[in-house]
Design a protein around this motif. Structure first.
Motif, short mmCIF file in Angstrom:
data_model
loop_
_atom_site.label_atom_id
_atom_site.label_comp_id
_atom_site.label_asym_id
_atom_site.label_seq_id
_atom_site.Cartn_x
_atom_site.Cartn_y
_atom_site.Cartn_z
N VAL A 41 -7.69 3.52 -1.71
CA VAL A 41 -7.37 4.59 -0.77
C VAL A 41 -6.28 5.44 -1.41
N ALA A 42 -6.60 6.66 -1.79
CA ALA A 42 -5.67 7.54 -2.49
C ALA A 42 -4.99 8.47 -1.49
N ALA A 96 8.80 -2.74 0.04
CA ALA A 96 7.70 -2.27 0.88
C ALA A 96 6.76 -1.36 0.09
N HIS A 97 7.34 -0.57 -0.85
CA HIS A 97 6.49 0.27 -1.70
C HIS A 97 5.50 -0.60 -2.49
N ALA A 98 5.99 -1.70 -3.02
CA ALA A 98 5.12 -2.57 -3.80
C ALA A 98 3.99 -3.13 -2.95
N PRO A 108 1.96 2.88 -8.35
CA PRO A 108 3.15 3.46 -7.68
C PRO A 108 3.50 4.85 -8.17
N ARG A 109 3.20 5.13 -9.44
CA ARG A 109 3.53 6.46 -9.97
C ARG A 109 2.74 7.54 -9.25
N VAL A 110 1.47 7.26 -8.97
CA VAL A 110 0.63 8.24 -8.26
C VAL A 110 1.11 8.41 -6.83
N TRP A 118 8.27 9.44 -0.40
CA TRP A 118 8.15 8.09 -0.96
C TRP A 118 9.48 7.62 -1.52
N ARG A 119 10.20 8.48 -2.21
CA ARG A 119 11.49 8.11 -2.80
C ARG A 119 12.64 8.90 -2.20
#
Length: 1007
Positions: A41-42, A96-98, A108-110, A118-119
């Motif tokens: 899912v992008a 949570a990001h992971a 994660p880079r995308v 996100w950050r």
């Protein structure tokens, strides 16, 4: 709700291998979903994180609450703060990001590149460790967003699922599918079809072109949005037909018309906002506005007919000129006022002033304007209470109401509000209050400005209050004495008022248009001003009036000698007039008429004596003293009541032979002849000196002649006599500790309390108000520190007794702030208590008080005192730990290090968007920083650091030009650089002044 949760749990059973909701709490659902068959899912570009998680939950056939519980699970507990709404956004930490990256199977880079939030920040949860999530909502907490275009979302994801994206003002329209992406608070947005409004799609194309070509396009759009928003809130005139038609064409089926009028504000006004932004951003229009104003600050928009005509023509509303002519407040007036005030300069300070939109002019958020939804029984929604704008508190409103009450009282009494700044009627500083209100009249709330304008239209006139007060004086004079006569020199007015009126006539063509209109009201138009004659003073009548005041003064005081330059007699400046007459009499520049000299001599023969006026005034004083009792030169005139006259008469007797004949004649008139003066001199030489012992101790004569007559060898006064008789008291020996013996017990008592406090708390960094067993230990320690620091400033060695305090606590008086020391002891106690402490891993969290102090200490580690660094090392904060925590708490520092390294190599930061520096996406990061600086504030830490690295990292023109400039500077002989420089020479007048400066200083273009 219970049934829905049961269904969700049943669907989740095959993927997790368990039943019920327990797996979400325990964390087992995450690996189960990660190995499921949902697929990749992008995220959509610019999508909200919560919107992406909602789509991700739908692919796993879960509710969003279940997915959030799985992502933020910590030991069976949900580490999530905030409330979940349709318009919420979520911020996650690294753990949570992971988990999210594992679930969606996207690197994660995308995710970081696609999801704007996100950050954005590291949230703080209810628990110190583990994944954390924080839900936020509101137009002030979450950046502007809207629904994603349904057709575009379906094409990208292959599913017809709603999504939300962060949208800039120029991204509200999907030109391909003709949708307006409407933001609605409390909902997930509303895509509005634009099939019947093609002008909105055309406006979006013009908007994008404006943002691409104009450096001030984004700022001009914000100003234009404030202007159209203010028009939207006002009653629409009968001539307005475009907005009602567009409102009806876009209204969804079944939507309430009143609700839709509030929600569709930005949609309906969008074409006019873009047209107005293009007009305001045009430098030619700005320069024409300044020229049209004749460099006068506008009082109303009607003074700028050219600007109003341009606005009406661009918006296709010819009647708008008539409606805007009387406007004296609002965002359009503020822009015109700032444009004239800054002279439309291109300096950064002028541009900030020109494009600043004050909070009072910003459109109210939709969350404040949209009505509540109707209740289940069909009851109409209750109206929301109007919230105050930011920066306008209840206290400020009460202060304005008080000032307005005082202004009404003053206007009722005086008929105007041209109050001098220093006036305080009824003990209220009304003058200062009005001056402060005038200084901020462009950013006042509309109701306050309307209240003052209704009371007095010229309360904020762009000229001085003195001019306004004098105009009211002239108007009152015309009402009482009839019309003014400029051609005759204003014969009925006073001299000062006539001079002022003639001055206005000479300056008539340069006056403000509103000043000219005010003069027209009292009968002075352009023709009358051209025919005006100066006000002539009647010198004969003026001299007679001055002589009458001189006679009155002399009859009251006996002479004119006591008249000084500042003397005012019954409102007439007699002192200044008499000083001028004396000056004319003593010089030949302008001799006095004989008749006036005779009149003054008849009043006082010595009105202008040939000697100093001070002598004449002293003579008048001595004559008045001699009238009360006869003079006795044998006793040195000591029997006079006036000591000053006594000393003056003695001095005249001693210098009698040096006086002029006229002065001797005047002294003879009060009984001082040559024989009397000789007798007074002989008495002064032969009189015995009175001993001080015979002086009555109750009489304390402190005059200089009494002290001079006393014997200097004899002690005078009881204090000196006692010192002469009593021997000197021996000085008590001082303690070697720096204390007198009688103070040592008190020091020991304080030291005992200090030892007890240290035994209990482990330090002596006690606050000032600390009491220990009712003893003010904090104030005592403060006094000891102040004395120690004062001795250090004076270059003296420390007091020996302070070593006893140092023995208790070596850092009892540190050379840094005591607040830092107390925070250090809190951190030390935290470590000694065995609580989690890992500064490099952000434990404690920067969101806590202790964690925030540790972050600041690590951030300033290199600037700290060596003693502070030593103390930090004792609790495990070394330089390496400080740098590690700084990078985690402030991730932009790593990016800044890459930017600095790139600039050292290439000399600039004008990098393309795909530039990589040692694996870091420097180009994309710089684009985000430029976007943040242009949209929010150019003064955040990363921006300040980047400006220090490269002053032109974020120029007001396009980066394509900046990169071409650096290429031409480093490779001036390259063919592409030569072609580019030729193009710049041809377009030289159209370049920004700073662009011209760069080209000139680099030697690329000759001046």
């Amino acid at each position: 709700m219970t049934q829905q949760r049961s269904t969700t749990a049943t669907r989740r059973t095959p993927a997790s291998g368990r039943t019920g909701r327990k797996p979400a709490a325990s964390g087992g659902i995450v690996p189960a979903m990660g190995c499921g068959a949902a697929g990749r899912v992008a995220p959509l570009p610019g999508e909200l994180t919560l919107s992406f998680l909602t789509r991700l939950a739908a692919r796993y056939h879960l509710a969003i609450r279940d997915l959030l519980a799985a992502v933020t699970d910590v030991g069976g507990q949900q580490n999530l703060t905030g409330m979940l709404y349709l318009d919420s956004e979520i911020h996650l930490n690294a753990q949570a990001h992971a988990r999210v990256a594992t679930l969606c199977r996207v690197p994660p880079r995308v995710l970081e590149q696609a999801l704007s939030a996100w950050r954005r920040e590291e949230p703080c949860g209810k628990y110190e460790a583990g994944p954390v999530g924080r839900l936020m909502r509101g137009e002030e907490a979450v950046a502007a967003w809207g629904p994603a275009c349904p057709a575009c979302t379906a094409a990208r994801t292959g599913r017809r699922v709603p999504a939300r994206r962060y949208l800039a003002p120029g991204e509200r329209v999907c030109a391909r599918h003709r949708y307006w992406l409407l933001f609605l608070p409390g909902a997930s947005g509303l895509p509005v079809p634009l099939g019947r409004c093609p002008e909105v799609v055309d406006a979006q194309r013009r908007h994008v072109r404006l943002l691409r070509r104009s450096p001030a396009g984004a700022q001009a759009f914000e100003v234009a949005r404030a202007i159209t928003g203010s028009w939207w809130d006002q009653p629409w005139p009968d001539e307005e037909h475009l907005w009602p038609a567009r409102l009806e064409a876009t209204r969804p089926t079944g939507a309430d018309p009143g609700w839709w009028k509030v929600a569709a504000r930005d949609l309906i006004t969008y074409p006019e906002t873009v047209a107005l932004a293009r007009l305001l951003a045009d430098r030619t229009v700005q320069e024409r506005t300044v020229t049209e104003s004749r460099r006068h600050l506008p009082y109303r928009l009607g003074e700028l007919p050219g600007l109003l005509a341009e606005v009406a023509d661009q918006l296709g509303r010819p009647w708008l000129t008539r409606h805007l002519a009387t406007v004296t407040h609002g965002p359009l007036f503020t822009w015109a006022h700032s444009c004239v005030h800054t002279r439309a300069a291109s300096t950064p300070a002028a541009q900030r002033t020109l494009w600043k939109v004050h909070s009072t002019h910003r459109p109210r958020p939709l969350s404040d304007r949209l009505p509540h939804a109707p209740t289940a029984d069909g009851t109409p929604p209750a109206a929301k209470p109007a919230r105050r704008l930011r920066g306008h508190s209840l206290q400020a409103e009460r202060a304005f109401a008080q000032g307005l009450t005082q202004a009404r009282a003053y206007y009722k009494e005086q008929g105007h509000l041209a109050v001098p700044k220093e006036d305080t009627p009824a003990d209220y500083p009304l003058g200062q209050w009005l001056a402060n209100t005038r200084a901020r009249h462009t950013r006042m709330p509309a109701p306050q400005a309307a209240a003052l304008t209704a009371l007095y239209p010229w309360w904020n006139a762009p000229w001085s209050t003195l001019w306004q007060r004098t105009w009211h004086q002239a108007r009152d004079h015309a009402d009482v004495h009839g019309p003014l006569e400029p051609a005759s020199g204003f014969p009925t007015t006073s001299y000062s008022l006539g001079e002022w009126l003639y001055l206005q006539c000479t300056l008539y063509l340069t006056l403000h248009p509103e000043q000219q209109r005010l003069l027209n009201l009292i009968g002075i138009d352009a023709a009358a001003a051209a025919a005006a004659r100066p006000r002539r003073r009647n010198l004969k009548a003026g001299a007679e009036e001055a002589l009458a005041h001189a006679r009155s003064y002399a009859a009251e005081h006996g002479s004119l000698a006591s008249v000084t330059a500042a003397t005012v007699h019954e409102g007439f400046r007699l002192g200044q007039w008499l000083a001028n007459q004396r000056n004319y009499q003593r010089t030949s520049h302008r001799p006095l008429p004989a008749s006036r000299t005779q009149a003054l001599a008849a009043i006082d023969p010595w009105w202008c004596p040939p000697w100093n006026l001070k002598w004449q005034r002293s003579y008048d004083r001595a004559r008045s003293a001699a009238d009360s009792r006869p003079l006795r030169p044998g006793s040195s005139f000591i029997d006079l009541d006036d000591s000053l006259s006594t000393r003056w008469l003695r001095r005249q007797c001693s210098t009698y032979d040096e006086l002029s004949e006229e002065q001797q004649q005047l002294l003879a008139g009060i009984g001082i002849t040559a024989d009397v003066a000789r007798t007074a001199r002989e008495h002064a030489h032969t009189a015995p000196k009175a001993p001080a012992a015979t002086t009555d101790p109750k009489m304390k004569d402190k005059t200089s002649h009494t002290r001079g007559a006393a014997d200097p060898a004899t002690p005078t006064g009881p204090r000196r006599a006692r010192r002469a008789v009593e021997p000197k008291r021996p000085r008590e020996p001082r303690s070697r500790l720096g204390h007198r013996p009688d103070l040592r017990p008190g020091f020991e008592t304080a030291l005992t309390h200090a030892r007890a406090w240290h035994a209990e708390h482990g330090h002596l960094a006690a606050p000032r108000d600390t009491l220990h067993d009712d003893y003010p230990l904090g104030m005592w320690l403060l006094s000891q520190r102040n004395r120690a620091k004062q001795r250090a400033r004076d270059g003296l060695p420390p007091s020996p007794h302070l070593t006893e305090l140092a023995a208790i606590d070596p850092w009892w008086s540190p050379p840094w702030d005591l607040h830092w020391q107390r925070n250090y002891y809190r951190a030390r106690n935290h470590v000694e208590a065995g609580r989690p402490f890992a500064p490099a891993r952000l434990v404690p969290s920067p969101g806590t008080v202790l964690g925030s102090w540790i972050s600041r200490a690590c951030l300033q580690y290199d600037q700290l005192h060596p003693g502070q660094q030593h103390l930090l090392t004792l609790i495990g904060i070394t330089p390496e730990v400080a740098r590690a925590r700084t990078r985690r708490a402030h991730p932009w520092r790593t990016a800044v290090e890459h930017a600095k390294a790139f600039a050292e190599t290439h000399g600039h930061l004008a990098v393309p968007h795909d530039t990589l520096h040692e694996g870091f996406c420097l180009g994309r990061w710089l684009i985000k920083q430029r976007y943040r600086a242009n949209k929010t504030s150019p003064s955040f830490p990363a921006a300040r650091t980047l400006t220090a690295i490269d002053p032109w990292w974020n120029p007001p023109w396009g980066m394509v030009w900046q990169r071409a400039y650096h290429h031409a500077r480093t490779h001036p002989r390259h063919p592409a650089a030569r072609r580019w420089l030729t193009k710049q020479r041809r377009a030289w007048p159209l370049l920004h002044p700073q662009q011209q400066h760069l080209l000139t200083t680099a030697g690329l273009v000759a001046t």
